[in-house]
Design an enzyme around this catalytic site. Structure first.
Site, PDB file in Angstrom:
ATOM      1  CB  ILE A  17       2.725   9.783 -12.393  1.00 35.52           C
ATOM      2  CG1 ILE A  17       2.129  11.231 -12.788  1.00 35.52           C
ATOM      3  CG2 ILE A  17       4.284   9.887 -12.261  1.00 35.52           C
ATOM      4  CD1 ILE A  17       2.300  12.120 -11.591  1.00 35.52           C
ATOM      5  NE  ARG A  37      -4.313  -0.975  -4.625  1.00 30.17           N
ATOM      6  CZ  ARG A  37      -4.956  -0.202  -4.012  1.00 30.17           C
ATOM      7  NH1 ARG A  37      -5.659  -0.677  -2.791  1.00 30.17           N
ATOM      8  NH2 ARG A  37      -5.353   0.881  -4.560  1.00 30.17           N
ATOM      9  CG  ASP A  58      -2.129  -3.478  -0.458  1.00 27.91           C
ATOM     10  OD1 ASP A  58      -1.526  -2.608  -0.398  1.00 27.91           O
ATOM     11  OD2 ASP A  58      -3.023  -3.674   0.156  1.00 27.91           O
ATOM     12  CB  VAL A  59       2.662  -0.470  -1.974  1.00 25.94           C
ATOM     13  CG1 VAL A  59       3.187  -0.505  -3.529  1.00 25.94           C
ATOM     14  CG2 VAL A  59       1.786   0.471  -1.943  1.00 25.94           C
ATOM     15  CG  ASN A  85       3.833   6.402  -9.132  1.00 24.81           C
ATOM     16  OD1 ASN A  85       3.720   7.689  -9.516  1.00 24.81           O
ATOM     17  ND2 ASN A  85       2.898   5.525  -9.550  1.00 24.81           N
ATOM     18  CE1 TYR A 150      -1.694  12.595  -1.984  1.00 20.63           C
ATOM     19  CE2 TYR A 150      -1.762  14.933  -1.916  1.00 20.63           C
ATOM     20  CZ  TYR A 150      -1.472  13.668  -2.451  1.00 20.63           C
ATOM     21  OH  TYR A 150      -0.613  13.568  -3.645  1.00 20.63           O
ATOM     22  CE  LYS A 154       1.645  11.425  -1.958  1.00 20.95           C
ATOM     23  NZ  LYS A 154       2.537  10.536  -2.627  1.00 20.95           N
ATOM     24  CB  THR A 185      -3.041  11.388 -13.124  1.00 19.37           C
ATOM     25  OG1 THR A 185      -3.516  12.176 -11.970  1.00 19.37           O
ATOM     26  CG2 THR A 185      -1.671  11.764 -13.602  1.00 19.37           C
TER      27      THR A 185
END
Length: 253
Positions: A17, A37, A58-59, A85, A150, A154, A185
């Site tokens: 995405i 990354r 690295d976010v 994203n 997860y 979210k 994906t």
């Protein structure tokens, strides 16, 4: 807010995405900085003309994101749009999901958004214009079995978007989320492989297990998510903020 001459930073842009969003917004005239990354897929993205430049970071690290955003701004001007994203998923029954797994999901999926927003928001507020889009998931709008960490992360992303939208409502900045269902994906391919491994099903059966959540009976194309993002950062969406737009074929209503 025309995308021509706008600087857009897309995290997790190396594949799926994120790569589709980078390519779409580049076609729309934006100067896109692709962030991730791994350097190789970002280099490939730039080489094929789907981004103007790239940064590696690295976010989950606030300092790394601040540094990467500063470098991107030095190359391409102030960041007008952030597409947060980058993310990931881990699956296991809840009783086999330990605290470390919850922390990994929160660090990547929630702090990845927060760290990016913290880096770009001061400049956006000062210029009185800007867009932040978090790529969340239908998992931020409903529950799914065996991915509790997860799903929790979210849901937290959606809460963060709503809170930041209220804080910035009069600043000229809008903050929204797009929530794809199961998309075509690499991450979904990994989920298909796990289903095949654990259940002995064939690939088409494993794919059908995921696609059945979508009333249209299919996976979402990354380009469809990119279309939603392009609309949200365009001039027609200036009154849209704090929203979570499901791109999921009617799975969430």
């Amino acid at each position: 807010m025309s995308l021509v001459d706008q600087h857009v930073l897309v995290t997790g842009a190396g594949r799926g995405i994120g790569a589709a969003i980078a390519a779409r917004l580049t076609r729309d005239g934006a100067r896109v900085t692709a962030l991730g990354r791994s350097e190789a897929p970002l280099q490939a993205l730039v080489a094929r003309g789907a981004a103007a430049s790239y940064e590696t970071a690295d976010v989950t690290s606030e300092a790394a994101m601040a540094e990467a955003c500063a470098k991107a701004a030095a190359k391409n001007g102030p960041i007008d749009v952030l597409i947060a994203n980058a993310g990931g998923a881990e699956s296991a029954p809840f009783l086999k999901t330990n605290a470390a797994a919850f922390q990994r999901m929160f660090d990547l999926n929630v702090m990845g958004v927060a760290n990016g927003a913290r880096a770009v928001l001061p400049g956006m507020i000062e210029r009185r214009k800007g867009r932040i889009i978090a790529v969340a998931s239908t998992a931020g709008l409903r529950g799914y079995a065996y991915v509790s960490a997860y799903v929790a992360s979210k849901h937290a992303v959606i809460g963060l978007v709503r809170s930041l939208a209220l804080e910035t409502a009069r600043s000229g900045v809008t903050i929204n989320a797009v929530c794809p269902g199961f998309a075509d994906t690499d991450m979904t391919e990994e989920s298909i492989a796990k289903i095949m491994e654990k259940t002995g099903r064939k690939r088409d059966q494993a794919l059908a297990e995921l696609a059945k959540h979508n009333p249209q009976g299919r996976l979402i194309a990354p380009e469809e998510v990119a279309d939603a993002v392009a609309w949200l950062i365009g001039p027609a969406a200036s009154a849209i903020t704090g929203q979570s737009i499901a791109v999921a074929g009617g799975e969430v209503m």
